[in-house]
Enzyme design. Structure first.
Site, PDB file in Angstrom:
ATOM      1  N   HIS A  94       0.828  -0.955   0.358  1.00  0.00           N
ATOM      2  CA  HIS A  94      -0.009   0.350   0.377  1.00  0.00           C
ATOM      3  C   HIS A  94       0.625   1.090  -0.029  1.00  0.00           C
ATOM      4  O   HIS A  94       2.060   0.745   0.437  1.00  0.00           O
ATOM      5  CB  HIS A  94      -0.860   0.095   1.217  1.00  0.00           C
ATOM      6  CG  HIS A  94       0.205   0.488   2.169  1.00  0.00           C
ATOM      7  ND1 HIS A  94       0.359  -0.664   3.282  1.00  0.00           N
ATOM      8  CD2 HIS A  94       0.104   0.966   3.116  1.00  0.00           C
ATOM      9  CE1 HIS A  94       1.403  -0.439   4.130  1.00  0.00           C
ATOM     10  NE2 HIS A  94       0.808   1.111   4.252  1.00  0.00           N
ATOM     11  N   ASP A 103       0.409   4.945   2.205  1.00  0.00           N
ATOM     12  CA  ASP A 103      -0.163   5.519   3.404  1.00  0.00           C
ATOM     13  C   ASP A 103      -1.438   6.389   2.958  1.00  0.00           C
ATOM     14  O   ASP A 103      -0.915   7.447   2.160  1.00  0.00           O
ATOM     15  CB  ASP A 103       0.565   5.637   4.004  1.00  0.00           C
ATOM     16  CG  ASP A 103       2.105   4.844   4.846  1.00  0.00           C
ATOM     17  OD1 ASP A 103       0.885   3.880   5.111  1.00  0.00           O
ATOM     18  OD2 ASP A 103       2.828   4.903   5.321  1.00  0.00           O
ATOM     19  N   HIS A 121       4.701   0.304   0.040  1.00  0.00           N
ATOM     20  CA  HIS A 121       5.908  -0.335   0.755  1.00  0.00           C
ATOM     21  C   HIS A 121       4.224  -1.813   2.061  1.00  0.00           C
ATOM     22  O   HIS A 121       3.778  -1.865   1.838  1.00  0.00           O
ATOM     23  CB  HIS A 121       6.105   0.540   2.502  1.00  0.00           C
ATOM     24  CG  HIS A 121       5.444   0.593   2.470  1.00  0.00           C
ATOM     25  ND1 HIS A 121       4.101   2.033   2.457  1.00  0.00           N
ATOM     26  CD2 HIS A 121       4.553   0.938   4.450  1.00  0.00           C
ATOM     27  CE1 HIS A 121       3.593   2.198   4.051  1.00  0.00           C
ATOM     28  NE2 HIS A 121       3.799   1.838   4.179  1.00  0.00           N
ATOM     29  N   ARG A 135       5.159   5.726  14.048  1.00  0.00           N
ATOM     30  CA  ARG A 135       5.414   6.415  12.478  1.00  0.00           C
ATOM     31  C   ARG A 135       4.943   7.623  12.643  1.00  0.00           C
ATOM     32  O   ARG A 135       3.796   8.274  13.229  1.00  0.00           O
ATOM     33  CB  ARG A 135       5.001   5.774  11.985  1.00  0.00           C
ATOM     34  CG  ARG A 135       4.346   5.658  10.426  1.00  0.00           C
ATOM     35  CD  ARG A 135       3.467   4.737   9.623  1.00  0.00           C
ATOM     36  NE  ARG A 135       1.932   6.007   9.686  1.00  0.00           N
ATOM     37  CZ  ARG A 135       1.015   4.991   8.890  1.00  0.00           C
ATOM     38  NH1 ARG A 135       1.453   3.476   8.370  1.00  0.00           N
ATOM     39  NH2 ARG A 135       0.277   5.942   9.278  1.00  0.00           N
TER      40      ARG A 135
END
Length: 289
Positions: free
Chosen positions: A110, A112, A265, A280
């Protein structure tokens, strides 16, 4: 491409379809505008930057992230870092029988927040605790995927858009993991599907890239369901060919900064009993065009 040497830090491209390591840089100290410009250029050139051995606080990670733009808050607010709500906890650790963070993040390929009307520019992931085995993250260069896309697929997607939905794989992920929470009505309303071009143009470099993913892309607008499914399956398979991939093997205190406009990723996973904890932060981008 040769390494870029600087008196302050080193930018060394990987022998891979993307990515570069940055050493000799301490992100706990605010960057000068000149050094920031070098980092910004390297990010555009290499799409994934690995900052080695970063002993920074979550607040310092957030401050550095904000140099690139406003930050986005993930819909699963229960996994925010309590002292720094801009930080999403990525972790398989359980405390008092409850998950500390999102343990199955990145299970499918995907980009983000592609399910948002304004998706992410990029994400930074800072390693806090790493497993002894596994835990790699794979990145696929979507500029190369577009550049090498066969003509018949280019014609099939010419001018087309696709729907992206946060809920596309959510039920499946819940079946795989008892720790993934149910969404409230407010959370579901926050992640209504968005429609984006199948091929997007990078707003800073002008390069084109595929912009569909197995995790979030549900259908190609204007095609019958069977045709849409077949086309997406071909694009998913092509966009993650080994020739486009850099596999990141984490080192202690790595912070990885990737461009969601250029790459997808995937988390390779690790043994459940080995602790994995990362922080994150996610930077807002622009509406794809």
């Amino acid at each position: 491409m040769a390494a870029v040497l600087d008196t302050r830090f080193d930018i060394a491209p990987f022998d891979a379809p993307l990515g570069a390591a940055i050493t000799g840089l301490d992100l706990s100290v605010p960057l000068s505008q000149e050094d920031f410009a070098l980092i910004h250029r390297a990010h555009l050139d290499h799409h994934v930057l690995v900052f080695r051995d970063q002993h920074i606080t979550p607040a310092q990670q957030v401050a550095f992230s904000r140099r690139f733009g406003p930050l986005q808050i993930h819909v699963l607010r229960q996994f925010q870092l309590p002292t720094q709500p801009e930080v999403l906890i990525i972790s398989n650790v359980k405390e008092n029988g409850q998950p500390l963070g999102l343990g199955d993040a990145g299970h499918f390929w995907h980009s983000d927040l592609s399910y948002k009307t304004v998706p992410s520019l990029g994400s930074m992931l800072h390693a806090q605790e790493l497993p002894q085995d596994g835990g790699d993250t794979l990145f696929a260069n979507q500029h190369l995927a577009w550049d090498q896309l066969p003509g018949y697929l280019r014609r099939a997607i010419d001018g087309r858009s696709a729907e992206h939905s946060y809920l596309a794989k959510y039920a499946e992920l819940q079946k795989r993991s008892p720790w993934r929470p149910d969404l409230t009505r407010a959370q579901i309303d926050e992640v209504r599907p968005a429609v984006h071009p199948v091929v997007r143009t990078h707003p800073e470099t002008g390069r084109r890239a595929l912009f569909v993913s197995e995790h979030f892309t549900t259908r190609v607008i204007g095609l019958p369901d069977s045709d849409s499914r077949a086309l997406l399956d071909e694009l998913f398979a092509f966009s993650t060919r080994p020739a486009f991939i850099y596999r990141h093997q984490w080192q202690a205190r790595d912070m990885v900064f990737w461009d969601n406009r250029s790459v997808m990723h995937l988390a390779a996973g690790c043994p459940e009993h080995q602790r994995r904890l990362l922080y994150r932060s996610t930077i807002e981008g622009n509406a794809p065009f």
